[in-house]
Motif scaffolding. Structure first.
Motif, PDB file in Angstrom:
ATOM      1  N   LEU A 179      16.443   2.022  -7.502  1.00  0.00           N
ATOM      2  CA  LEU A 179      15.289   2.746  -6.957  1.00  0.00           C
ATOM      3  C   LEU A 179      15.197   2.457  -5.474  1.00  0.00           C
ATOM      4  O   LEU A 179      15.237   1.298  -5.065  1.00  0.00           O
ATOM      5  CB  LEU A 179      13.999   2.305  -7.659  1.00  0.00           C
ATOM      6  N   ASP A 180      15.108   3.510  -4.674  1.00  0.00           N
ATOM      7  CA  ASP A 180      15.051   3.349  -3.220  1.00  0.00           C
ATOM      8  C   ASP A 180      13.960   4.269  -2.675  1.00  0.00           C
ATOM      9  O   ASP A 180      14.110   5.489  -2.654  1.00  0.00           O
ATOM     10  CB  ASP A 180      16.401   3.690  -2.589  1.00  0.00           C
ATOM     11  N   ILE A 181      12.835   3.673  -2.277  1.00  0.00           N
ATOM     12  CA  ILE A 181      11.696   4.425  -1.734  1.00  0.00           C
ATOM     13  C   ILE A 181      11.692   4.257  -0.220  1.00  0.00           C
ATOM     14  O   ILE A 181      11.729   3.134   0.281  1.00  0.00           O
ATOM     15  CB  ILE A 181      10.370   3.924  -2.340  1.00  0.00           C
ATOM     16  N   GLU A 182      11.643   5.374   0.493  1.00  0.00           N
ATOM     17  CA  GLU A 182      11.668   5.336   1.957  1.00  0.00           C
ATOM     18  C   GLU A 182      10.525   6.158   2.542  1.00  0.00           C
ATOM     19  O   GLU A 182      10.375   7.342   2.228  1.00  0.00           O
ATOM     20  CB  GLU A 182      13.006   5.878   2.483  1.00  0.00           C
ATOM     21  N   GLU A 183       9.731   5.506   3.379  1.00  0.00           N
ATOM     22  CA  GLU A 183       8.656   6.138   4.149  1.00  0.00           C
ATOM     23  C   GLU A 183       7.788   7.076   3.301  1.00  0.00           C
ATOM     24  O   GLU A 183       7.478   8.202   3.691  1.00  0.00           O
ATOM     25  CB  GLU A 183       9.242   6.900   5.344  1.00  0.00           C
ATOM     26  N   LEU A 184       7.395   6.596   2.146  1.00  0.00           N
ATOM     27  CA  LEU A 184       6.559   7.406   1.241  1.00  0.00           C
ATOM     28  C   LEU A 184       5.123   7.464   1.761  1.00  0.00           C
ATOM     29  O   LEU A 184       4.515   6.433   2.063  1.00  0.00           O
ATOM     30  CB  LEU A 184       6.584   6.800  -0.163  1.00  0.00           C
ATOM     31  N   ARG A 185       4.613   8.686   1.849  1.00  0.00           N
ATOM     32  CA  ARG A 185       3.223   8.900   2.271  1.00  0.00           C
ATOM     33  C   ARG A 185       2.534   9.819   1.259  1.00  0.00           C
ATOM     34  O   ARG A 185       3.006  10.923   1.000  1.00  0.00           O
ATOM     35  CB  ARG A 185       3.150   9.512   3.671  1.00  0.00           C
ATOM     36  N   VAL A 186       1.428   9.319   0.701  1.00  0.00           N
ATOM     37  CA  VAL A 186       0.663  10.081  -0.288  1.00  0.00           C
ATOM     38  C   VAL A 186      -0.794  10.118   0.156  1.00  0.00           C
ATOM     39  O   VAL A 186      -1.415   9.065   0.363  1.00  0.00           O
ATOM     40  CB  VAL A 186       0.763   9.456  -1.688  1.00  0.00           C
ATOM     41  N   ASN A 187      -1.332  11.325   0.303  1.00  0.00           N
ATOM     42  CA  ASN A 187      -2.725  11.508   0.704  1.00  0.00           C
ATOM     43  C   ASN A 187      -3.521  12.159  -0.411  1.00  0.00           C
ATOM     44  O   ASN A 187      -2.988  12.929  -1.214  1.00  0.00           O
ATOM     45  CB  ASN A 187      -2.819  12.385   1.956  1.00  0.00           C
ATOM     46  N   PHE A 188      -4.813  11.837  -0.433  1.00  0.00           N
ATOM     47  CA  PHE A 188      -5.737  12.500  -1.343  1.00  0.00           C
ATOM     48  C   PHE A 188      -6.792  13.209  -0.495  1.00  0.00           C
ATOM     49  O   PHE A 188      -7.471  12.574   0.331  1.00  0.00           O
ATOM     50  CB  PHE A 188      -6.402  11.484  -2.279  1.00  0.00           C
ATOM     51  N   HIS A 189      -6.897  14.507  -0.682  1.00  0.00           N
ATOM     52  CA  HIS A 189      -7.847  15.311   0.085  1.00  0.00           C
ATOM     53  C   HIS A 189      -9.154  15.388  -0.699  1.00  0.00           C
ATOM     54  O   HIS A 189      -9.284  16.129  -1.677  1.00  0.00           O
ATOM     55  CB  HIS A 189      -7.259  16.696   0.342  1.00  0.00           C
ATOM     56  N   ILE A 190     -10.121  14.598  -0.266  1.00  0.00           N
ATOM     57  CA  ILE A 190     -11.395  14.463  -0.961  1.00  0.00           C
ATOM     58  C   ILE A 190     -12.524  14.872  -0.027  1.00  0.00           C
ATOM     59  O   ILE A 190     -12.307  15.042   1.186  1.00  0.00           O
ATOM     60  CB  ILE A 190     -11.583  13.010  -1.440  1.00  0.00           C
ATOM     61  N   PRO A 191     -13.754  15.071  -0.538  1.00  0.00           N
ATOM     62  CA  PRO A 191     -14.865  15.508   0.322  1.00  0.00           C
ATOM     63  C   PRO A 191     -15.115  14.600   1.524  1.00  0.00           C
ATOM     64  O   PRO A 191     -15.542  15.062   2.583  1.00  0.00           O
ATOM     65  CB  PRO A 191     -16.066  15.496  -0.639  1.00  0.00           C
ATOM     66  N   GLU A 192     -14.834  13.307   1.367  1.00  0.00           N
ATOM     67  CA  GLU A 192     -15.074  12.365   2.473  1.00  0.00           C
ATOM     68  C   GLU A 192     -14.018  12.458   3.561  1.00  0.00           C
ATOM     69  O   GLU A 192     -14.181  11.882   4.637  1.00  0.00           O
ATOM     70  CB  GLU A 192     -15.122  10.934   1.939  1.00  0.00           C
ATOM     71  N   GLY A 193     -12.914  13.148   3.293  1.00  0.00           N
ATOM     72  CA  GLY A 193     -11.827  13.273   4.262  1.00  0.00           C
ATOM     73  C   GLY A 193     -10.472  13.096   3.593  1.00  0.00           C
ATOM     74  O   GLY A 193     -10.334  13.274   2.380  1.00  0.00           O
ATOM     75  N   VAL A 194      -9.490  12.711   4.374  1.00  0.00           N
ATOM     76  CA  VAL A 194      -8.138  12.486   3.855  1.00  0.00           C
ATOM     77  C   VAL A 194      -7.945  10.995   3.614  1.00  0.00           C
ATOM     78  O   VAL A 194      -7.980  10.190   4.549  1.00  0.00           O
ATOM     79  CB  VAL A 194      -7.068  12.998   4.842  1.00  0.00           C
TER      80      VAL A 194
END
Length: 334
Positions: free
Chosen positions: A6-21
């Motif tokens: 398993l090789d994870i590189e520069e993973l970015r996960v956002n959640f778009h919620i009422p308070e913002g990102v």
């Protein structure tokens, strides 16, 4: 054999919620070798589970979205696969033990059906063959009278037995990678020891890799060979277990280790447990510098002006802290 299962590189996960990102995972990179066990540790909400769910393609969308990065499993980028291709991998090559078995198991299906289903889907076994193998696996994870429990429902089992069912479900197809997300949460100490011993035995028997997500550093010391410490969506330190426990570098890691309760003499019992001052910043907050700066006893001007990278401390040991470049700022008496 691929050196990086398993090789994870520069993973970015956002959640778009009422308070913002909410930047739940912010540039995470690490890898896992065949047969290796890595402990992924940190506060609740630091991005550990989201990283794992991203690997399995289980991020709820909306509101979640994998913005960028790669997740390579056996050299194949899982983020390039469609949902059907991911389903073929999920449960067969990569399995996951979820945090709370009572909410992860289907309450209206017998446990035998839930353990047998991956065998029918991924290995094409008949119902009778799959149920026979399910009984074998329930026996393998030390569930008494396993064949008679196939028709039991989750609510009829204790917490420890439900966790064993989850382990059987995860391992029944012989995965190459097992992700265990807080596998001993809410279990008493005796049952926790039994579950951990069971996982170690099965991991060795199946020769699989293990990504262990936990906040319990004692469990990490017992099971992992390498530790990845996360804070506010980022990796702040990574090292071999012995190196991390003997020579922690990042102030957050040092704070975690100091806050572990220890057996003390009667004279020391009145001392307060060490704690990390302050609170974790909201994931929606934009921070220019180090995300730990407001809580760090060593912070200085640069920490609030520029985000540190993961600096090499020594071979196999890296930390996201400006103290590597400015060691004179460390105040070890704090």
């Amino acid at each position: 054999m691929n050196e990086k299962l398993l090789d994870i590189e520069e993973l970015r996960v956002n959640f778009h919620i009422p308070e913002g990102v909410a930047r739940a995972v912010d540039g995470v990179s690490f890898n896992l070798a065949p047969g290796e066990t890595i402990g992924l540790v940190g506060d609740s909400g630091c991005g550990k589970s989201v990283t794992a769910l991203s690997t399995l393609g289980l991020i709820p969308s909306p509101p979640g979205k994998i913005e960028s990065g790669t997740i390579r499993f056996n050299g194949q980028n899982l983020l390039d696969l469609d949902s059907e291709s991911l389903r073929q991998i999920r449960g067969r090559d990569i399995s996951m033990i979820f945090q709370e078995p009572m909410t992860s198991l289907n309450p209206v299906l017998p446990i035998g059906r839930q353990v047998a289903e991956p065998l029918m889907i991924h290995q094409g076994l008949s119902r009778a063959e799959a149920y026979g193998k399910a009984a074998d696996w329930l026996n393998h994870v030390k569930i008494p009278a396993a064949a008679k429990r196939l028709n039991d429902y989750p609510h009829q089992l204790s917490g420890g037995m439900r966790q064993r069912v989850m382990i059987a479900m995860a391992m029944v197809c012989g995965p190459k990678l097992l992700i265990a997300d807080e596998p001993t949460t809410a279990l008493d100490v005796t049952i926790q020891a039994q579950i951990l011993s069971l996982m170690i035995r099965l991991k060795d028997e199946l020769e699989m890799s293990l990504l262990l997500i936990t906040h319990d550093l004692g469990v990490v010391a017992q099971m992992a060979s390498r530790v990845v410490v996360m804070y506010a969506g980022q990796i702040v330190e990574e090292a071999a277990v012995a190196d991390l426990f003997d020579h922690p570098f990042h102030p957050y890691t040092r704070g975690l280790l100091k806050s572990i309760p220890r057996t003390v003499s009667n004279a020391d019992r009145i001392k307060r447990l060490n704690e990390i001052q302050g609170t974790v910043p909201p994931l929606t907050q934009t921070i220019v510098g180090c995300k730990f700066a407001d809580r760090c006893p060593h912070s200085f001007e640069l920490c609030r002006q520029k985000q540190p990278t993961l600096f090499r401390i020594r071979d196999g040991h890296r930390a996201r802290c400006w103290l590597k470049e400015h060691p004179e700022r460390r105040r070890d008496n704090v």
